[in-house]
Design an enzyme around this catalytic site. Structure first.
Site, PDB file in Angstrom:
ATOM      1  N   HIS A  58       0.853  -1.194   0.000  1.00 34.27           N
ATOM      2  CA  HIS A  58       0.000   0.000   0.000  1.00 34.27           C
ATOM      3  C   HIS A  58       0.887   1.241   0.000  1.00 34.27           C
ATOM      4  O   HIS A  58       2.023   1.211   0.504  1.00 34.27           O
ATOM      5  CB  HIS A  58      -0.882   0.020   1.247  1.00 34.27           C
ATOM      6  N   GLU A  60       0.844   3.821   1.815  1.00 27.19           N
ATOM      7  CA  GLU A  60       1.275   4.203   3.162  1.00 27.19           C
ATOM      8  C   GLU A  60       2.480   3.374   3.606  1.00 27.19           C
ATOM      9  O   GLU A  60       3.448   3.902   4.162  1.00 27.19           O
ATOM     10  CB  GLU A  60       0.154   4.005   4.191  1.00 27.19           C
ATOM     11  N   CYS A  88      -6.216   1.513   5.982  1.00 27.26           N
ATOM     12  CA  CYS A  88      -6.763   0.235   6.454  1.00 27.26           C
ATOM     13  C   CYS A  88      -6.108  -0.123   7.793  1.00 27.26           C
ATOM     14  O   CYS A  88      -5.225   0.587   8.284  1.00 27.26           O
ATOM     15  CB  CYS A  88      -6.483  -0.847   5.416  1.00 27.26           C
ATOM     16  N   CYS A  91      -2.228  -0.525   7.623  1.00 32.27           N
ATOM     17  CA  CYS A  91      -1.527   0.753   7.526  1.00 32.27           C
ATOM     18  C   CYS A  91      -1.665   1.561   8.813  1.00 32.27           C
ATOM     19  O   CYS A  91      -0.711   2.228   9.232  1.00 32.27           O
ATOM     20  CB  CYS A  91      -2.029   1.531   6.324  1.00 32.27           C
TER      21      CYS A  91
END
Length: 155
Positions: A58, A60, A88, A91
């Site tokens: 991701h 992040e 999420c 993260c």
């Protein structure tokens, strides 16, 4: 002749540009940027889940790792993470572990978000570090990008 200045981009504009680049690569359009206390960009990234065939890639996660490596530190306690989508649970856990000072996100994610939705990671007493959180900044632009991406996929 009057010299022209290059317009300065906000962290959210940089994150949105990273999201757009991710979409162009066929990734879910999420972008993130880490800035220091004076607003200098330390790292930026867009999703690379598809390219890496790795669900942990991701934006992040990528930007947190890159900023930590660039600064040679495991904590980012004086830094801001700006991201185009509500993080999420994975993260959010990483944000806590890196001790991010401030989290700014654009679009809310009722399905997979973990800040204002779902598990609400930072409301738990067992979460040792809780950043300042600002949600909904640049929400419309980020939401429209995500909606267009998924509409084209369903197409």
């Amino acid at each position: 002749m009057i010299p022209t200045q290059t317009p300065v981009q906000t962290p959210m504009q940089i994150a949105l540009a990273e999201a757009q680049a991710a979409a162009a690569r066929g990734e879910v359009p999420v972008g993130a940027v880490i800035t220091d206390a004076t607003g200098n960009v330390i790292a930026k990234a867009g999703n690379r889940v598809e390219a890496a065939n790795n669900p942990a890639q991701h934006a992040e996660m990528l930007v947190l790792t890159a900023a930590s490596a660039a600064l040679g530190t495991r904590y980012l306690a004086e830094h801001t993470l700006t991201v185009t989508l509500e993080p999420c649970a994975m993260c959010a856990g990483a944000i806590a572990a890196y001790r991010i000072k401030k989290l700014v996100f654009a679009a809310y994610d009722a399905k997979s978000g973990a800040i204002d939705h779902g598990p609400r990671i930072f409301t738990h007493t067992t979460t040792h570090h809780k950043p300042e959180i600002i949600g909904g900044m640049g929400e419309q632009a980020a939401a429209e990008m995500l909606q267009a991406f998924f509409a084209a996929r369903r197409g």
